[in-house]
Design an enzyme around this catalytic site. Structure first.
Site, mmCIF file in Angstrom:
data_model
loop_
_atom_site.group_PDB
_atom_site.id
_atom_site.type_symbol
_atom_site.label_atom_id
_atom_site.label_comp_id
_atom_site.label_asym_id
_atom_site.label_seq_id
_atom_site.Cartn_x
_atom_site.Cartn_y
_atom_site.Cartn_z
ATOM 1 N N ILE B 477 0.834 -1.124 -0.094
ATOM 2 C CA ILE B 477 -0.116 0.139 0.159
ATOM 3 C C ILE B 477 0.726 1.228 -0.031
ATOM 4 O O ILE B 477 0.497 2.311 0.305
ATOM 5 C CB ILE B 477 -0.995 0.121 1.256
ATOM 6 N N GLY B 478 2.217 1.026 -0.267
ATOM 7 C CA GLY B 478 3.007 2.403 -0.448
ATOM 8 C C GLY B 478 4.196 2.016 0.924
ATOM 9 O O GLY B 478 5.130 2.956 0.944
ATOM 10 N N GLN B 479 3.764 1.230 1.757
ATOM 11 C CA GLN B 479 4.729 1.164 2.826
ATOM 12 C C GLN B 479 5.888 0.528 2.631
ATOM 13 O O GLN B 479 6.873 0.349 3.350
ATOM 14 C CB GLN B 479 3.823 0.467 3.958
ATOM 15 N N GLY B 480 5.969 -0.168 1.422
ATOM 16 C CA GLY B 480 7.219 -0.774 0.940
ATOM 17 C C GLY B 480 7.357 -2.389 1.224
ATOM 18 O O GLY B 480 8.203 -3.177 1.610
ATOM 19 N N SER B 517 -2.662 -4.125 8.018
ATOM 20 C CA SER B 517 -3.204 -3.089 8.967
ATOM 21 C C SER B 517 -2.289 -3.009 10.289
ATOM 22 O O SER B 517 -1.303 -3.840 10.460
ATOM 23 C CB SER B 517 -4.718 -3.211 9.293
ATOM 24 N N ARG B 520 1.433 -3.891 11.243
ATOM 25 C CA ARG B 520 1.696 -5.366 11.615
ATOM 26 C C ARG B 520 2.733 -6.288 10.573
ATOM 27 O O ARG B 520 3.347 -7.291 10.797
ATOM 28 C CB ARG B 520 0.534 -6.391 11.788
ATOM 29 N N GLY B 711 6.448 -3.026 14.675
ATOM 30 C CA GLY B 711 5.883 -2.219 13.804
ATOM 31 C C GLY B 711 6.106 -0.731 13.797
ATOM 32 O O GLY B 711 6.533 -0.069 14.647
ATOM 33 N N GLY B 713 4.436 2.993 11.636
ATOM 34 C CA GLY B 713 3.636 3.776 10.570
ATOM 35 C C GLY B 713 2.506 4.371 11.190
ATOM 36 O O GLY B 713 1.934 5.384 10.590
ATOM 37 N N GLU B 714 2.073 3.914 12.353
ATOM 38 C CA GLU B 714 1.053 4.791 13.037
ATOM 39 C C GLU B 714 1.439 5.713 14.274
ATOM 40 O O GLU B 714 0.860 6.538 14.674
ATOM 41 C CB GLU B 714 0.033 3.745 13.588
#
Ligand SMILES: Cc1cc2nc3c(=O)[nH]c(=O)nc-3n(C[C@H](O)[C@H](O)[C@H](O)COP(=O)(O)OP(=O)(O)OC[C@H]3O[C@@H](n4cnc5c(N)ncnc54)[C@H](O)[C@@H]3O)c2cc1C
Lengths: 292, 772
Positions: B477-480, B517, B520, B711, B713-714
């Site tokens: 989703i673009g996170q790699g 999501s 994780r 993790g 990203g958030e």
């Protein structure tokens, strides 16, 4: 977006004819930064786009011996920003252009498209009032000239009638020693308030002979503040600086802001006051530094 | 070779930059039709009638589909409750709800058809705000009995509706906070903050291409959860899971907005109705009317002793979930659970509610309900420190959970060094900017449970030439993910990373993965990938052990080959040795399955995600405009497998949160969303990014993932808005927790302060006069 016909014209007369040939189903197409958005959103539909980018006369920046700068309607913001000629002749325009939109919009968006669209949050609208520009408009069988103060009729409504083509905008020369201040407040994509101030020296260079105060983006159309202009004209420079707050208050009182997503009427009137005061002081400050 | 800790070029970079990457809207199938949706102009209304004749006669229109046409299927979906109809049935519950779909030979014909549909509505009173929804006698958004969807074991105790409250979650520890608040020596602070409705604004709006072929269904869709989509489609259309194939090409941004089923049931229903593949691509204006973040009101009451020790806290949070529950109930409880923050709170009470209103459905959003809470408790931390005369960092340090300490007795111990994170966040020397007038620095720190997407499987196929194919269903989703997961496999197998190819998720081919999501994937899907690679390695060892007549444990694996003493064998040779030919392959399997049980979230968090950030702002004292001057965020990731991707996630998350703090809000007027498009809705751009934006990566290898990873990203999103609000407080003296902090709001609040100051001066003058 729905498919449409794309007609590329090389002269103004040809473009006007091409527009009329399509009845009311055509639109002039310059940079397309406004037009294509409307079409993509389905808010406007045109069968034909009359492309005016390749009309040589519309792409010119020229100056007369009287110092009038004439800018073709299809000149892009980016050219206005970077043109060495303009930086010399009308430095305020180049200075303001640096902050207009973003580089992608500036690369294709044109001064004429900006004026004809008459979007209320326009920098060009304020500039044209401040610098007392004149617009030249071509119809099927006549060419007319409209001064900036008669050009803006309402939100998204200018003096350019259906099917008419804006040819160019003329900015008269400024008197030697004229100083300008320009303040814009941007929280959303486009500015929510703009104040421009122009101070022209009088016969006695120690005085401000004439002041122009123009505001925009806060209301539907750009406006001049005659009361603030009167308060600043004929004063010594020191008095102009000391009177900045008063002129700002007069401008705010004269302003006609409208509520929208960028703010309430009360807040926008407050912004008008803050920005006008800052613009007056900026102009006086530039004078001290000896730069326009 | 594997780029661990250094990074390798992103696998998708070239394709994306050159425009070669394919998204759902780029796909085409023979005979494919296009669809357009007619949406409700009302927030709440009865549908009295629909006239479709004119639309049907538009050239190119193949079908005009209403809820009446959805026969033979279960026309409801939803991650928590099956409360959302594929097309509105008799009643619309928010402006923008799909009512009719028009299918045509191309999108322009579909568009023209959609414009020709006439719907007759009878407007009803609508509940648009939280207060309206909670008022006694409020109009009910849903009156029907709610059907739990059964997708989450942690949502097993869904009780259903009470008024407009669709779900609630409660947590208690120690004594009732109110009893503690009343004790001598305890000072009580109360703050209420509100977080606005904001939209994900992924650059790629929702898009789905459905191909119904009798009992076989193939769906290409832009989703973070292909397996949940498969499950729901199977339930709606009564198909076996093996008959439903969900394929996910590149996804152009998701941010939680593409978790769980969205437009897929409609696209499939249309394909089934027309007997042809149907592509449904929404505009960004339609995306605004499909999903948003839960807005929230958070009330935090905290009792502290004079030395700054927190003794009790009560948090009450209402998440406004809009017209359909989607996964909102799960956000309500998962976030509600961590409402106490990263602090030791001996006596606690949390009451979290999810509430229906007549607005766009609220769904998962980066941070999963936590940013809303952090705003409440961290703005309060700053205020509390001032009132107690303490340094806010000292107050935080006194209460932060230590590594290994437990947030809740039956949950996993905290696997992060929060004090270190705080020190890193606060450590920047910004004295030069902070000495300027009207500036301030704000800090926030948070803790987020990673909660329940507990299952990931992976398969590694080692080919006869020694290269490998990775089958895992993590979505890029673009996170790699398509870069990092191959890195993990290549490290385990010790082969060059470009020898590992990862396939796109395809539920018919790639193994089950619960969701991309909750930050994780590198950690948990990564573990499954690592285990699958290790499984391959074990099989290779056995082959070599057998060939060399030794115990497999004596075989070493290094530099892409097998060895024992002087003897060596390449992977290709091993595969040949096993099958006796130049063919065959070694298939390795790996899984991650989380631990479930009877704890507050019905499972132990696999890791804790933390956020810590510090920002410096300047506030124009006259206009109220905020300029972010500096920002520093701490990514406590255990191990940065790909540091640039860590930074990308962390910076992106932070700036996204700045948008919520300062600019973004879905504005409603009379039930209509008035800025639901990317022209009027303001997301941060590069011009809004501070000149100095820094991510400090903390690597204590304390995570459960490969190489000690956790993790990312958030975390930065959870603290961004709180840090900004705190900085604005420092710069102006105004405590403002009603986001977004628009210039006008700040101006008004400053006016209030000024008015109070003037009043105070006047009173003092008066007092002075009387005294003399
Ligand atoms: C993201 C964004 C940010 C922006 N920010 C700013 C800002 O900060 N300040 C600011 O001042 N502006 C701003 N704008 C407006 C921008 O300056 C205008 O979009 C641009 O100048 C319009 O020119 P165009 O050539 O693209 O017009 P087009 O889109 O091609 O045309 C606009 C309209 O004018 C008509 N038209 C165009 N040329 C002529 C002509 N010669 N004669 C008659 N009719 C004509 C068209 O038919 C159409 O109706 C912004 C725009 C965007 C999209």
């Amino acid at each position: 977006m729905r498919p449409f016909e794309h007609v590329r014209c090389v002269s103004a007369a040809e473009a006007v004819r091409a527009w009329h040939d399509a009845g009311n189903e055509a639109a002039y197409y310059a940079g397309g930064t406004e037009l294509l958005l409307l079409m993509k959103q389905g808010l406007s539909r045109y069968e034909r786009l009359v492309d005016i980018k390749h009309i040589a006369a519309l792409g010119e920046i020229a100056s007369t011996q009287q110092g009038v700068v004439r800018i073709g309607a299809a000149v892009t913001h980016r050219r206005l920003e970077l043109s060495p000629e303009l930086q010399r002749l009308a430095p305020l325009i180049s200075r303001v252009e640096r902050d207009v939109a973003n580089v992608r919009v500036r690369n294709v968006g044109t001064i004429g498209g900006n004026l004809c669209f008459a979007e209320p949050h326009s920098d060009i609208g304020v500039l044209s009032l401040l610098l007392e520009a004149t617009m030249t408009i071509q119809g099927l069988d006549q060419v007319r000239r409209v001064p900036a103060w008669e050009f803006f009729r309402g939100p998204y409504e200018s003096a350019v009638e259906q099917g008419e083509l804006l040819l160019h905008i003329e900015f008269p020369a400024c008197r030697e020693g004229t100083r300008t201040g320009y303040q814009r407040f941007r929280h959303h994509e486009r500015p929510s308030c703009i104040a421009g101030v122009l101070l022209e020296p009088g016969e006695d260079p120690g005085n401000c002979g004439r002041a122009v105060v123009a505001i925009g983006a806060a209301g539907y159309v750009p406006q001049r503040s005659r009361s603030a202009e009167a308060a600043l004209s004929g004063r010594t420079w020191r008095e102009v600086a000391a009177g900045a707050a008063e002129a700002a208050a007069l401008t705010a009182a004269e302003s006609d802001p409208t509520e929208d997503l960028t703010g309430s009427v009360e807040y926008k009137r407050h912004l008008v006051e803050v920005l006008t005061r800052r613009a007056v002081l900026e102009a006086v400050g530039r004078m001290e530094e000896g730069q326009a | 070779m594997h780029g661990i800790g250094e990074g390798v070029p992103r696998k998708d970079a070239w394709e994306k930059v050159t425009g070669q990457a394919e998204y759902v809207s780029d796909l085409a199938l023979p005979g494919m039709l296009s669809a357009r949706i007619v949406r409700s102009p009302y927030a709440h209304a009865w549908i009295r009638g629909i006239k479709t004749d004119a639309a049907r006669s538009v050239a190119g229109v193949v079908a005009v589909v209403t809820a009446d046409d959805l026969v033979g299927i279960d026309p409801f979906y939803g991650a928590a409750f099956k409360d959302q109809p594929i097309l509105a049935m008799g009643r619309v519950r928010y402006e923008g709800e799909p009512v009719v779909a028009v299918v045509a030979s191309d999108e322009w014909a579909a568009e023209a058809g959609a414009q020709a549909v006439e719907v007759d509505y009878e407007p009803l009173p609508a509940v648009l705000s939280l207060d309206a929804a909670l008022a006694p006698g409020a109009v009910l958004v849903h009156e029907e009995q709610l059907r739990p969807a059964g997708h989450f074991h942690d949502l097993s105790d869904l009780a259903g509706r009470q008024g407009n409250i669709v779900h609630d979650f409660h947590f208690r520890r120690g004594q009732e906070p109110d009893a503690i608040f009343a004790r001598p020596g305890v000072t009580v602070f109360e703050d209420t903050v509100t977080y606005p409705m904001v939209h994900h604004a992924a650059l790629e709006p929702y898009a789905c291409l459905a191909d119904w072929q009798g009992g076989e269904l193939t769906v290409h869709t832009s989703t973070q959860t292909p397996f949940t989509v498969r499950q729901e489609l199977a339930e709606i259309f009564s198909l076996a899971l093996s008959r439903v194939r969900v394929v996910v090409p590149y996804v152009g941004g998701a941010f939680g907005g593409k978790c769980y089923t969205k437009i897929e049931p409609l696209a499939v229903a249309l394909s089934r109705h027309c007997g042809a593949p149907v592509q449904l691509c929404l505009s960004s204006a339609e995306a605004f009317r499909t999903a948003r973040k839960p807005s929230a009101r958070v009330r935090v009451r905290t009792g502290v002793r004079s030395d700054g020790t927190i003794v009790a806290r009560h948090v009450e949070v209402h998440y406004v979930l809009g017209a359909y529950a989607d996964v909102g109930p799960r956000v309500t409880q998962k976030a509600g659970y961590v409402a106490l923050g990263p602090y030791r709170v001996p006596n606690a009470r949390i009451d979290a509610y999810g509430v229906y209103t007549n607005t766009v459905p609220a769904v998962a959003f980066r941070g999963y309900g936590v940013p809303q809470l952090v705003l409440g408790y961290e703005l309060q931390t700053e205020r509390m420190a001032d009132a107690l005369g303490l340094d806010p960092q000292e107050l935080r340090r006194r209460n932060l959970l230590r590594p290994g300490e437990r947030y809740s007795p039956d949950d996993a111990p905290v696997d992060a060094n929060l004090k270190q994170d705080l020190e890193q966040a606060a450590g920047a020397d910004w004295a030069a900017v902070l000495d300027e007038p009207h500036t301030g620095r704000g800090i926030a720190i948070s803790l987020k449970s990673t909660g329940a997407p507990f299952v990931s499987h992976a398969v590694v196929r080692l080919r006869a030439d020694g290269s490998a194919t990775l089958l895992a269903s993590t979505v890029e989703i673009g996170q790699g993910a398509r870069t990092v997961l191959p890195q993990i496999v290549s490290t385990a197998l010790d082969i060059p990373v470009d020898q590992v190819r990862m396939l796109e998720p395809d539920t018919a081919v790639t193994p089950y993965d619960q969701a991309t999501s909750s930050s994780r994937s590198t950690t948990l899907s990564g573990l499954a990938c690592q285990r699958a690679a290790n499984d391959v390695k074990e099989q290779l060892r056995e082959i070599a052990g057998r060939a060399w007549g030794i115990d497999p444990t004596q075989v070493t694996v290094a530099a892409g080959g097998l060895a024992h003493g002087e003897r060596t064998m390449t992977y290709a040779e091993a595969v040949r040795a096993k099958f006796g030919m130049n063919g065959g392959e070694i298939v390795g399997k790996g899984s991650y399955v989380g631990e479930v049980g009877d704890m507050p979230l019905k499972g132990i968090t696999p890791f804790w995600e933390t956020g810590a950030a510090s920002v410096a702002v300047r506030v124009d004292p006259e206009t109220g405009e905020v300029t972010v001057l500096k920002a520093r965020s701490v990514a406590d990731v255990g191990k940065a497998i790909h540091p640039d991707l860590v930074r990308g996630q962390d910076e992106g998350g932070l700036v996204m949160g700045f948008g919520h703090a300062l600019y973004e809000e879905m504005a409603y007027a009379d039930g209509q969303l008035v800025n639901g498009n990317l022209i009027d809705y303001r997301v941060p751009g590069f011009g809004d990014v501070p000149d100095s934006l820094e991510t400090v990566i903390v690597e204590n290898q304390d995570g459960p993932g490969p190489m000690g990873a956790k993790g990312v990203g958030e975390g930065s999103t959870t603290v961004a808005a709180a840090a900004i609000a705190a900085a604005v407080y420092r710069a102006t003296g105004v405590v403002l927790g009603d986001l977004p902090l628009t210039p006008e709001k700040i101006w008004r609040a400053m006016l209030g302060v000024k008015a109070r100051e003037t009043l105070r001066e006047a009173v003092q003058e008066e007092v002075g006069r009387i005294g003399s």
